[in-house]
Design an enzyme around this catalytic site. Structure first.
Site, mmCIF file in Angstrom:
data_model
loop_
_atom_site.group_PDB
_atom_site.id
_atom_site.type_symbol
_atom_site.label_atom_id
_atom_site.label_comp_id
_atom_site.label_asym_id
_atom_site.label_seq_id
_atom_site.Cartn_x
_atom_site.Cartn_y
_atom_site.Cartn_z
ATOM 1 N N SER A 128 -7.805 -22.273 19.791
ATOM 2 C CA SER A 128 -8.531 -23.334 18.683
ATOM 3 C C SER A 128 -9.811 -23.532 19.383
ATOM 4 O O SER A 128 -10.600 -22.974 20.001
ATOM 5 C CB SER A 128 -7.814 -24.350 18.057
ATOM 6 O OG SER A 128 -8.429 -24.829 17.138
ATOM 7 N N HIS A 181 -9.137 -20.037 15.797
ATOM 8 C CA HIS A 181 -9.467 -20.885 14.604
ATOM 9 C C HIS A 181 -11.198 -20.772 14.365
ATOM 10 O O HIS A 181 -11.797 -21.158 15.256
ATOM 11 C CB HIS A 181 -9.019 -22.271 14.535
ATOM 12 C CG HIS A 181 -7.651 -22.527 14.502
ATOM 13 N ND1 HIS A 181 -7.027 -23.396 14.890
ATOM 14 C CD2 HIS A 181 -6.697 -21.619 13.958
ATOM 15 C CE1 HIS A 181 -5.736 -23.319 14.718
ATOM 16 N NE2 HIS A 181 -5.646 -22.450 14.117
ATOM 17 N N ASP A 188 -1.401 -26.429 15.639
ATOM 18 C CA ASP A 188 -0.690 -25.202 14.985
ATOM 19 C C ASP A 188 -0.448 -24.318 16.300
ATOM 20 O O ASP A 188 -0.853 -24.343 17.591
ATOM 21 C CB ASP A 188 -2.296 -24.446 14.569
ATOM 22 C CG ASP A 188 -1.827 -23.257 13.821
ATOM 23 O OD1 ASP A 188 -0.639 -23.108 13.349
ATOM 24 O OD2 ASP A 188 -2.739 -22.307 13.600
#
Ligand SMILES: C[S@@+](CC[C@H](N)C(=O)[O-])C[C@H]1O[C@@H](n2cnc3c(N)ncnc32)[C@H](O)[C@@H]1O
Lengths: 281, 189
Positions: free
Chosen positions: B13, B40, B133
């Site tokens: 991310s 992401h 996540d």
């Protein structure tokens, strides 16, 4: 007994999911057997946990004997996420490349397959209105899920989304006041009635139902990604057979005709926006 | 891990492009497995980043296409705004379902479906990120007998994501970015 064709390569979970999908089809006629497995499995497993079933076989039994339990599962199986003017550049292309050709027809029929709660349908209705096609067109908006269709018919969307939709509308080449198309009431935006005049909402299941009229445009965006190849082939054949020669097929941003059975019947006219045109054969 | 891995899944991310740019160009041309990545992303305009990474690498780096069959020596990056999933028949699926952990694509969605598809023949890699996540995905990989690699939070641009995984599972390897490419080569080639 022939043991070659048995399911030894399947895990217990996979067998139970297959049985559940068979049960749904046999009892209710909804056919999820040819949906992409990873996604359907994820959704079923999540539903099982949230709804508090110990085993998939418990879930299977319950949905067979209790329709409300099935409706709840059906709700969790569908992906209904949508927005107005989603992928604005597609709508821009629709306006610049498809609309001028539609203007040469005396009457235009459009089919929005898998319309979910209707945001896409109202977006197209706005463009057709602005381009002076409203009086000459009929939009058929279909989905397999009755509850999203009900919401689509009301044309009521959360007001909190309007800012995003207005931005999308402008990016899609819209030059009017977006606020002219809805009435704000409390936390809702209600689409104006004149946009609904030419829309018919009805239930249609792409996995089992057939052609119902000849279309100049079919849009089916972000629906076929949930299907396996076999079902994708069925569905594009259905679209090909529904479209007039020279008719347009619009797919979602990450969907393509490549490798599908009807690929040869279409020409790609916008590769980024995924717009295809049926050959003059 | 008892079997030759069939695939690697990698989640990253905040600080992700730097991490990918340090790792993927180091992988050799004949890398024997596909590498499937969720990063992401802010928007689809990041396509240019995919191209840049592709040019800098021996491997082919591309945005994942719907129903694409996985090939060894190829790096697949999830497109912005879609969840990326792995099917048992070695193909990829996309979905526009609700965000998971506020993210679409979500690392958990990729990891969990990959764990189901590949079982023990999978390596999961979780790198820098300011998100939680990926932890549950790593847990699933671990439970199915796959191998787990987490970036050492001390070396991560954003430590939250690797730290959350370490709090949840006992990772097989905790490593800095400098050693990651070599480790992946050792484990697969
Ligand atoms: C993600 S939404 C797409 C909505 C809209 N077309 C868009 O692009 O924003 C997918 C829709 O496809 C519908 N759908 C799924 N399977 C279908 C089928 N077999 N027949 C008709 N509609 C289906 C779902 O109910 C859902 O409303």
């Amino acid at each position: 007994m022939n043991k070659v064709e048995n399911g030894n390569h399947l895990t217990v979970d996979e067998i139970e999911i297959k049985l559940l999908l068979d049960a749904i089809f046999l009892k209710y006629g909804y056919d999820f057997r040819n949906y992409s497995r990873a996604s359907i499995k994820r959704r079923i497993t999540q539903h099982k946990t949230i709804a508090g079933y110990q085993k998939l076989s418990d879930l299977q039994h319950q949905i067979l004997v209790e329709e409300p339990a099935f409706r709840k599962l059906l709700h969790d199986l569908s992906v209904n996420v949508t927005e107005m003017f989603r992928d604005p550049l597609f709508y821009k292309k629709f306006r610049t490349d498809i609309v001028p050709i539609l203007q040469t027809y005396p009457f235009v029929r459009l089919w929005v397959a898998g319309c979910s709660t209707g945001e896409e349908v109202y977006s197209l209705a706005i463009i057709l209105y602005e381009e002076g096609l409203r009086e000459r067109c009929q939009i058929y908006a279909t989905d397999l899920n009755e509850s999203v269709l009900k919401r689509a018919k009301t044309g009521i969307f959360p007001i909190s989304k309007i800012k995003e939709y207005t931005t999308n509308y402008i990016q899609a080449g819209g030059s009017e006041q977006f606020s002219d198309y809805y009435t704000a009431r409390y936390d809702s935006a209600i689409m104006k009635k004149f946009l609904k005049d030419k829309i018919v909402f009805s239930s249609h299941n792409l996995a089992i139902d057939g052609v119902f009229n000849e279309m100049q445009v079919v849009t089916c965006r972000n629906v076929m990604i949930y299907f396996n190849r076999k079902l994708q082939n069925r569905v594009v054949t259905l679209f090909r057979d529904s479209l007039c020669t020279g008719g347009f097929l619009c797919l979602g941003k990450k969907e393509t005709m490549k490798f599908l059975s009807c690929e040869k019947d279409f020409i790609e006219i916008a590769d980024q926006e995924r717009i295809y045109r049926k050959h003059k054969s | 891990m008892n079997r030759q891995p069939k695939a690697i899944v990698l989640g990253v991310s905040t600080g992700g492009w730097q991490a990918l740019n340090r790792t993927i160009p180091e992988l050799p041309e004949h890398f024997p497995v596909p590498l499937i990545t969720v990063q992401h992303m802010a928007s689809s305009s990041d396509n240019i980043l995919v191209k840049t990474l592709d040019q800098a690498s021996h491997l082919t780096v591309k945005e994942a296409d719907e129903k694409e069959t996985l090939n060894k020596g190829t790096v697949y990056i999830a497109p912005a705004n879609y969840h990326l999933m792995v099917e048992k028949n070695m193909t990829l699926s996309l979905s526009t379902g609700q965000p998971v952990n506020f993210s679409r694509p979500s690392i958990d969605v990729l990891f969990e479906t990959a764990a189901d598809a590949f079982g023990a023949s999978l390596i999961g890699v979780l790198l820098t990120g300011a998100s939680k996540d990926g932890s549950l995905g790593m847990l699933r990989i671990k439970n199915r007998g796959g191998l787990t690699i987490v970036q050492d939070p001390k070396t991560a641009a954003a430590p939250l994501m690797p730290q959350s995984a370490i709090d949840l599972i006992e990772a097989d390897y905790v490593t800095g970015l400098d050693e990651l490419a070599n480790l992946l080569v050792e484990l697969t080639c």
